[in-house]
Design an enzyme around this catalytic site. Structure first.
Site, PDB file in Angstrom:
ATOM      1  N   GLU A  74       0.851  -1.187   0.000  1.00 38.23           N
ATOM      2  CA  GLU A  74       0.000   0.000   0.000  1.00 38.23           C
ATOM      3  C   GLU A  74       0.888   1.238   0.000  1.00 38.23           C
ATOM      4  OE1 GLU A  74      -2.698   0.693   3.300  1.00 38.23           O
ATOM      5  OE2 GLU A  74      -4.131   1.642   1.985  1.00 38.23           O
TER       6      GLU A  74
ATOM      7  N   MET B 240       0.554  -2.967   8.623  1.00 37.40           N
ATOM      8  CA  MET B 240      -0.195  -3.008   7.363  1.00 37.40           C
ATOM      9  C   MET B 240      -1.134  -4.200   7.343  1.00 37.40           C
ATOM     10  SD  MET B 240      -0.918  -1.857   4.403  1.00 37.40           S
ATOM     11  CE  MET B 240      -2.043  -2.710   3.289  1.00 37.40           C
ATOM     12  N   GLU B 241      -2.392  -3.910   6.950  1.00 36.58           N
ATOM     13  CA  GLU B 241      -3.497  -4.863   7.122  1.00 36.58           C
ATOM     14  C   GLU B 241      -3.619  -5.915   6.037  1.00 36.58           C
ATOM     15  OE1 GLU B 241      -3.804  -1.547   6.493  1.00 36.58           O
ATOM     16  OE2 GLU B 241      -5.344  -1.166   4.980  1.00 36.58           O
ATOM     17  N   ASN B 242      -2.518  -6.407   5.441  1.00 40.42           N
ATOM     18  CA  ASN B 242      -2.636  -7.445   4.421  1.00 40.42           C
ATOM     19  C   ASN B 242      -3.632  -8.504   4.893  1.00 40.42           C
ATOM     20  OD1 ASN B 242      -0.167  -6.286   3.153  1.00 40.42           O
ATOM     21  ND2 ASN B 242       0.756  -7.095   5.020  1.00 40.42           N
TER      22      ASN B 242
ATOM     23  N   HIS C 207      -9.479  -3.389   9.700  1.00 42.59           N
ATOM     24  CA  HIS C 207      -9.282  -3.305   8.242  1.00 42.59           C
ATOM     25  C   HIS C 207      -9.614  -4.612   7.527  1.00 42.59           C
ATOM     26  CE1 HIS C 207      -7.594   0.595   7.520  1.00 42.59           C
ATOM     27  NE2 HIS C 207      -6.511   0.423   8.244  1.00 42.59           N
TER      28      HIS C 207
ATOM     29  N   GLU D  69      -9.310   4.230   6.726  1.00 44.14           N
ATOM     30  CA  GLU D  69      -8.494   4.663   7.863  1.00 44.14           C
ATOM     31  C   GLU D  69      -9.305   5.300   8.981  1.00 44.14           C
ATOM     32  OE1 GLU D  69      -5.854   3.406   8.141  1.00 44.14           O
ATOM     33  OE2 GLU D  69      -5.189   2.926   6.106  1.00 44.14           O
TER      34      GLU D  69
ATOM     35  N   GLU E 108      -5.629  -2.824  12.698  1.00 43.86           N
ATOM     36  CA  GLU E 108      -5.360  -3.660  11.517  1.00 43.86           C
ATOM     37  C   GLU E 108      -6.429  -4.731  11.354  1.00 43.86           C
ATOM     38  OE1 GLU E 108      -3.342  -2.477   9.560  1.00 43.86           O
ATOM     39  OE2 GLU E 108      -2.291  -1.125  10.925  1.00 43.86           O
TER      40      GLU E 108
HETATM   41 ZN   LIG Z   1      -5.023   1.753   8.792  1.00 48.27          ZN
END
Ligand SMILES: [Zn+2]
Length: 886
Positions: free
Chosen positions: A172, A309-311, A347, A366, A344
């Site tokens: 991202e 990071m929300e992979n 997300h 976000e 996360e």
């Molecule tokens: Zn976020």
């Protein structure tokens, strides 16, 4: 994605941002393109719309030693209309060969043209391809980066001292194109099958569980991950290294944590939090988490751009956001880990299951994930008082939103760089604050019903913001869309002016909506529909939807709080008499309102709308046993004023005397060691007071910190960083050398980075020079170097700025590309040197594209404001301090 943790960024004067162009500039190519209006029921793509991917079959073979990789991608595509070209994204890739097949038969061998600027690859065929389903196969090669974007490596020392290299991905907003040729925009959802050829003894982790392992001989294994549901490219993940994994079941989902070998116990806290949160979020969103597993992966190092990071199914964290290292374990660190994990995980629904069509609506991701942090904390850790923490993020948003350089929550994004810059306080913190206000206005049950309807309707697809408002309008029966539009499509902060009068045992409040700004006193206010609530202290709340002017009646007299409960996104300006009553009776006001009233008085004081004496009266009148979070804010108010006193020794000394009188008794009552029966947040206040009083040079605190520094191992972990910070700020050469030796000997990657950052905090400019020189050696490690330079910038902005310019390429090679354009601006923004804006402007002209200037213009606005406040507002502080005998 979660922004990097910056304690210093909680400063009063949070970042300001330039407006991005909101004109309907067309960035898409092809006839289906549109960017007209962020909430139009259409979507933006920059790639042509005639060919779309449905499935990626990707095999990647990394060569970690050479920092390169090779890949093959077989992409199933649907061709909607006859075309001679297929264009997709590719950056920093070389393409060896490509072929198109249909039903297993050859359908064309294209020529390939790479466009470095557009980050695209165009495949051109001799004759037009007819509509239908095809497979585009591509053999390619790419590079492994040293900073956290695309496919990247993080080097570290194992506990036995051996050198290790772990590999990860970070895509991202737009870096999947560095890993594989792809339609690398959020709109193009497809399924993914990832395979990878890896050293047999290493652990590979992806979005889905490992489905198969095949020994290829020569110490290599082919690992096959399961096929993902439809998702956007930016959510794909791959990690590889000497990891340990530990799991726990949460319903039908396997929750896992992965760390470097030897650190797995430090991940227990995150594992337990995740297992608690998953069933609760399944319930809240009304949609069960759809993947068989959810891993949380901790990596050594730092980024200037993000901390987690929300992979989907494979959340990436830097260690300082996930591991509870016993050497520095504190309540603040627990809270940080819990909230990042909650962010996360939120997300996994808001972002991964339902995805914004284009970056214009990034706030949908976000703002919601940030708001969910508070909701989750309220459910699992009410003792942390998330309602007070939330005011800190509202303050950050307002710190940016009060300047001409702000932008609406929803704003048009035209380029990859603009998308990177959209990860700011408006998107996160204003988004969160507006959601909290709307939830309170709708009622939390009706709000949740709307969110569930939205999730159900749009799962596995893309949306724009109005898709959400439509659902909540229906479930709430209230004009949510209208209020939401006022607060998300236009920038700025409403100011509610209040004039109270008492008659016959009732208070009548005359209300008028204006606009709060820091830099445009004569601005014509914008117009908002503002949900306003008010209550007499200890009395019942009354509410109204204010448009222009209005009246509220309360069934009691006495001190009155407007924005009672503080769920509104607006500032309050009381008439002088009402404010004086509140300041005098502040001890009887609820903590959340004490904090809100103090925040407004500070902001209005700096802006010149309210006397500076008002905020100081509040700080002075707070009871000694005020909520720890309120007292932390009071300490910050004094510390921020002291920042403005740089270069004015008399003013600084008077502020230090006030700080000692007001804060030292609080610290002495708390003591330097945690007590068994204290409030959960008392430890955070203790740490803040040690840092603040240490920063202001309070002799007894500096002496006690030094005494404890003689035996660092004996310092309680919960105050360790605070004590070392107080020591570092007041360091002489011998102390600095001792801290340096501690950093060199430290084996925990997380603590090591913290120690190196402390080397940059010395008040002595010669020591700051030493820290800067050290940052360019190989000793601290590539991702720690910029942390040191930033630490120097927080204390000596001019010195850090000059250093970076003198060693520009060397420094910037250590900053990740996504954070590069904002790095220098942030470094300099605490300067009050009138010469600095011109220097920054020259820097921007020399080094930045015109569309990438925003962070520098933010810094310039901020510095100009500091100069102005120093000259215009601080003399009132001098007068108050003198009158009080300081
Ligand atoms: Zn976020």
């Amino acid at each position: 994605m979660k922004k990097p943790y910056r304690r210093a960024a909680l400063a009063l004067l949070a970042g300001v941002a330039l407006p991005l162009s909101v004109s309907a500039q067309t960035v898409a190519s092809g006839d289906a393109s549109t960017t007209e209006g962020a909430t139009a029921a259409t979507v933006t793509t920059q790639l042509p719309r005639g060919v779309r991917p449905s499935h990626y079959d990707v095999t990647v073979t990394p060569d970690a030693a050479a920092m390169t990789f090779t890949g093959t991608a077989a992409i199933t595509v649907e061709v909607a209309e006859a075309t001679r070209t297929i264009t997709l994204n590719a950056a920093d890739l070389t393409i060896a060969k490509a072929a198109l097949t249909k039903g297993g038969r050859k359908a064309g061998t294209p020529t390939v043209a790479l466009d470095e600027n557009a980050q695209t690859a165009t495949f051109t065929f001799a004759k037009a391809i007819a509509p239908g389903t095809y497979v585009l196969s591509i053999d390619y090669a790419g590079k492994i980066n040293t900073q956290a974007y695309g496919f990247f490596a993080l080097d570290y020392k194992a506990a036995d001292g051996s050198a290790k290299r772990a590999l990860f991905t970070q895509f991202e907003n737009s870096d999947a194109r560095r890993f594989m040729p792809s339609w690398d925009e959020p709109f193009w959802k497809a399924t993914f099958s990832l395979k990878t050829v890896v050293p047999t003894e290493q652990v590979a982790v992806g979005n889905l569980p490992v489905e198969g392992r095949k020994d290829l001989g020569g110490g290599k294994t082919l690992v096959t991950f399961g096929t993902s549901p439809k998702m956007s490219t930016y959510l794909l993940f791959f990690g590889l290294g000497d990891f340990e994994r530990k799991t726990k079941m949460a319903g039908a989902t396997e929750v896992g944590v992965l760390t470097k070998k030897g650190d797995i116990a430090q991940a227990d806290y995150a594992l337990d939090a995740s297992a608690d949160l998953l069933p609760w979020m399944n319930d809240y969103f009304g949609e069960t988490y759809p993947l068989p597993k959810l891993d949380h992966i901790a990596a050594p190092g730092r980024s200037q751009f993000f901390s987690a990071m929300e992979n989907w199914g494979g959340i990436f964290y830097f260690e300082n956001a996930m591991l509870l290292d016993p050497k520095i374990a504190s309540n603040a660190l627990r809270q940080r880990i819990f909230t990042v994990v909650a962010h996360e995980m939120a997300h996994q629904w808001f972002g991964d299951l339902v995805t914004m069509s284009w970056w214009d609506d990034l706030w949908l991701n976000e703002g919601f994930a940030s708001w969910m942090e508070s909701r989750a904390t309220a459910r699992f850790h009410p003792e942390w008082h998330p309602e007070l923490t939330a005011l800190g993020s509202r303050e950050k948003a307002m710190g940016q939103d009060a300047y001409a350089t702000t932008h609406p929550v929803i704003h048009h994004i035209a380029t990859v760089e603009e998308a990177s810059q959209a990860f700011d306080s408006i998107t996160y913190d204003k988004g969160e604050a507006v959601i909290r206000m709307l939830e309170a206005f709708a009622g939390s049950d009706k709000w949740q019903a709307g969110v569930q309807a939205y999730m159900h309707r749009y799962k596995h697809s893309n949306t724009v913001t109005d898709d959400l408002w439509r659902e909540i309008d229906k479930t709430s029966g209230k004009p949510i869309s209208q209020i939401a539009h006022d607060f998300t499509l236009q920038p700025g902060i409403p100011l509610v002016k209040v004039s109270a009068s008492c008659a016959g045992g009732k208070t009548t409040l005359a209300l008028e909506q204006g606009e709060f700004t820091r830099d445009r006193a004569d601005k014509q206010p914008l117009s908002w529909r503002v949900p306003v609530s008010a209550a007499a202290v200890g009395g019942a709340k009354a509410e109204t939807l204010l448009q222009g002017k209005g009246v509220l009646t309360l069934a009691a007299c006495g001190p009155v709080v407007v924005n009672a409960g503080q769920s509104g996104y607006y500032r309050v300006l009381y008439d002088a008499k009402t404010f004086a009553g509140l300041a005098k009776g502040i001890a009887a006001v609820q903590p959340v309102d004490q904090l809100g009233i103090l925040n407004d008085a500070v902001a209005l004081g700096y802006a010149g709308t309210q006397p500076m004496a008002d905020m100081l009266d509040l700080v002075k009148n707070l009871p000694a046993d005020a909520s720890p979070q309120v007292m932390e804010r009071a300490a910050k108010v004094i510390d921020d004023l002291a920042e403005f006193a740089k270069g004015n020794a008399g003013r600084k000394a008077a502020l230090a005397r006030f700080a000692s009188a007001r804060l030292l008794p609080v610290l002495n009552a708390l003591g330097w060691e945690p007590k068994a029966d204290e409030q959960a947040t008392a430890g955070d206040l203790r740490a803040t007071l040690i840092e603040t009083l240490g920063d202001l040079g309070e002799p007894s605190v500096v002496a006690e910190a030094r005494r404890r520094f003689a035996d660092p191992a004996a310092i309680d972990p919960s105050v360790k960083v605070a004590v070392l910070t107080a020591v570092a700020k007041n360091a002489d050469a011998a102390t600095w050398d001792k801290l340096h030796a501690m950093a060199q000997e430290e084996t925990s990657a997380q603590v090591r980075t913290t120690l190196y950052s402390l080397l940059g905090k010395a008040g002595d400019t010669a020591l700051a020079d030493k820290a800067l020189a050290l940052s360019l050696t190989d000793e601290p490690g590539a991702t720690t170097s910029p942390v040191i330079v930033s630490a120097v910038g927080a204390v000596h902005p001019e010195q850090a700025f000059d250093f970076v310019l003198a060693h520009y390429d060397a420094v910037m090679s250590r900053v990740d590309s996504s954070g590069a354009t904002r790095y220098v601006g942030r470094l300099s923004q605490t300067s009050a040197d009138p010469a600095m804006p011109a220097k920054l402007d020259a820097y921007a002209s020399a080094h930045l594209a015109s569309g990438s200037r925003r962070p520098v213009d933010e810094a310039i606005a901020k510095i100009a404001d500091r100069v102005k406040v120093g000259a215009m507002r601080l003399p009132e502080v001098d007068t108050w301090l003198a009158k009080q005998g300081y």
